[in-house]
Scaffold this motif. Structure first.
Motif, PDB file in Angstrom:
ATOM      1  N   MET A   1     -29.815  48.815 -42.150  1.00 21.23           N
ATOM      2  CA  MET A   1     -30.967  49.628 -41.727  1.00 21.23           C
ATOM      3  C   MET A   1     -31.352  50.594 -42.843  1.00 21.23           C
ATOM      4  N   GLN A   2     -32.662  50.638 -43.157  1.00 23.56           N
ATOM      5  CA  GLN A   2     -33.126  51.510 -44.230  1.00 23.56           C
ATOM      6  C   GLN A   2     -33.018  52.970 -43.826  1.00 23.56           C
ATOM      7  N   LYS A   3     -32.740  53.797 -44.816  1.00 22.65           N
ATOM      8  CA  LYS A   3     -32.534  55.216 -44.539  1.00 22.65           C
ATOM      9  C   LYS A   3     -33.359  56.052 -45.515  1.00 22.65           C
ATOM     10  N   LEU A   4     -34.019  57.078 -44.989  1.00 20.19           N
ATOM     11  CA  LEU A   4     -34.732  58.054 -45.808  1.00 20.19           C
ATOM     12  C   LEU A   4     -34.137  59.416 -45.491  1.00 20.19           C
ATOM     13  N   GLY A   5     -33.475  60.020 -46.480  1.00 20.90           N
ATOM     14  CA  GLY A   5     -32.768  61.256 -46.178  1.00 20.90           C
ATOM     15  C   GLY A   5     -31.756  60.976 -45.086  1.00 20.90           C
ATOM     16  N   ARG A   6     -31.788  61.776 -44.033  1.00 20.17           N
ATOM     17  CA  ARG A   6     -30.871  61.550 -42.919  1.00 20.17           C
ATOM     18  C   ARG A   6     -31.480  60.655 -41.838  1.00 20.17           C
ATOM     19  N   TYR A   7     -32.717  60.201 -42.045  1.00 25.97           N
ATOM     20  CA  TYR A   7     -33.449  59.491 -41.003  1.00 25.97           C
ATOM     21  C   TYR A   7     -33.265  57.977 -41.138  1.00 25.97           C
ATOM     22  N   LEU A   8     -32.923  57.324 -40.028  1.00 31.09           N
ATOM     23  CA  LEU A   8     -32.716  55.889 -39.992  1.00 31.09           C
ATOM     24  C   LEU A   8     -33.998  55.211 -39.505  1.00 31.09           C
ATOM     25  N   LEU A   9     -34.629  54.427 -40.374  1.00 33.02           N
ATOM     26  CA  LEU A   9     -35.883  53.778 -40.030  1.00 33.02           C
ATOM     27  C   LEU A   9     -35.615  52.590 -39.104  1.00 33.02           C
ATOM     28  N   GLU A  10     -36.340  52.515 -37.998  1.00 39.31           N
ATOM     29  CA  GLU A  10     -36.094  51.481 -36.990  1.00 39.31           C
ATOM     30  C   GLU A  10     -37.263  50.518 -36.831  1.00 39.31           C
ATOM     31  N   ASP A  11     -38.424  51.008 -36.422  1.00 32.62           N
ATOM     32  CA  ASP A  11     -39.583  50.128 -36.198  1.00 32.62           C
ATOM     33  C   ASP A  11     -40.791  50.644 -36.971  1.00 32.62           C
ATOM     34  N   ARG A  12     -41.546  49.717 -37.556  1.00 30.37           N
ATOM     35  CA  ARG A  12     -42.778  50.115 -38.231  1.00 30.37           C
ATOM     36  C   ARG A  12     -43.875  50.296 -37.194  1.00 30.37           C
ATOM     37  N   LEU A  13     -44.457  51.485 -37.150  1.00 28.25           N
ATOM     38  CA  LEU A  13     -45.497  51.793 -36.169  1.00 28.25           C
ATOM     39  C   LEU A  13     -46.889  51.441 -36.665  1.00 28.25           C
ATOM     40  N   GLY A  14     -47.082  51.482 -37.968  1.00 27.66           N
ATOM     41  CA  GLY A  14     -48.393  51.186 -38.525  1.00 27.66           C
ATOM     42  C   GLY A  14     -48.375  51.329 -40.031  1.00 27.66           C
ATOM     43  N   ALA A  15     -49.359  50.716 -40.676  1.00 29.63           N
ATOM     44  CA  ALA A  15     -49.443  50.785 -42.137  1.00 29.63           C
ATOM     45  C   ALA A  15     -50.897  50.816 -42.559  1.00 29.63           C
TER      46      ALA A  15
END
Length: 302
Positions: A1-15
């Motif tokens: 699972m990709q991580k940004l800082g302490r945040y674990l990215l789960e689902d892409r909401l939009g782009a």
């Protein structure tokens, strides 16, 4: 699972063209958040990077339950990101074609009140559309929050705008073609499109590009009539025709006035006095101006 800082990215909401929004998990506070990340190909562009961070700062300064809040900013692998509320309930785009007239009018009014918060702080959104209006299902009744201030501009600087930004199908003519300065009534126009779409399932002028929209607006002074369905007050048709007027002077003067008229049960209350329909001269001049713009733009793209 990709991580940004302490945040674990789960689902892409939009782009979009410049950034991607993810639903993420914050283990520190055991809660879901939304994380907006600048796209790789724009991370080294100083202007885009600054606009991205300016959006975060602007959202942070606006303290209102009607506007998405920013809680944190960070940079990873030279890509800036910021962390916002995760609003459960999706967007108004998902409600189009799935709500009764009374609910459509309530949601549109909620959206207008949220946009008014921006105007009260001296900011015009410039990209009001269903996908930028979030539905908070955690409130009763569900509330609408405004998000994505990437195109937002301070009203004090609106007269000096030289770059067109926004989504063509929702853009007021003065915003799309930079025919002079603009103000909060450009957002009122977009709210008129959103309301029409919530009520009918269709956009009033279609979904074409800027040149196509120009031709349609030049050939008609008003959108199609709202179907006379149960639950739609008689005055709503006149209200939407005013909100979608080519001339900003004929639109409701504020987003709040537009919202109040939607909820009043008599939409005519939001129509400025004497502006139930554009004068023939205004319609003719607007059509000529838009025709000339179309001709010039068509010649430029050849």
């Amino acid at each position: 699972m990709q991580k940004l800082g302490r945040y674990l990215l789960e689902d892409r909401l939009g782009a979009g063209s410049f950034a991607t929004v993810w639903r993420a998990y914050d283990p520190e506070f055991d809660t879901d958040v939304a994380v907006k990340v600048l796209a790789d190909n724009w991370a080294s562009n100083a202007d885009v990077r600054e606009r991205f961070l300016a959006e975060a700062r602007l959202l942070r300064k606006i303290s209102s339950p009607r506007v998405v809040r920013v809680h944190d900013v960070g940079v990873q692998d030279d890509r800036p990101y910021f962390v916002m509320d995760y609003v459960r309930g999706g967007t108004l785009a998902e409600r189009i074609g799935h709500c009764r007239p009374a609910e459509a009018l309530r949601l549109a009014a909620e959206a207008a009140y949220a946009v008014q918060v921006l105007h009260d702080t001296g900011v015009v959104h410039r990209d009001v559309k269903p996908s930028n209006l979030l539905l908070d299902a955690g409130r009763t009744p569900p509330a609408v929050l405004v998000a994505d201030l990437g195109s937002a501009k301070r009203l004090a600087d609106a007269s000096g705008v030289t770059v067109t930004t926004g989504t063509p199908a929702y853009m007021a003519p003065e915003q799309a073609f930079r025919t002079g300065g603009f103000d909060g009534r450009a957002d009122v126009y977009a709210l008129g499109v959103v309301t029409f779409e919530l009520l009918t399932g269709e956009r009033p002028f279609g979904a074409g590009g800027r040149l196509d929209l120009t031709r349609k607006r030049a050939s008609t002074s008003s959108p199609p009539a709202i179907p006379r369905e149960p639950g739609v007050p008689d005055g709503i048709d006149a209200l939407l025709r005013a909100a979608l007027s080519v001339d900003p002077e004929h639109r409701p003067r504020t987003a709040r006035a537009f919202a109040d008229a939607l909820l009043s049960g008599e939409g005519r209350e939001g129509v400025p006095a004497g502006s139930s329909r554009p004068t023939r001269l205004v319609v003719w001049l607007s059509a000529v101006a838009l025709y000339l713009v179309t001709a010039i733009l068509t010649w430029l793209v050849r």
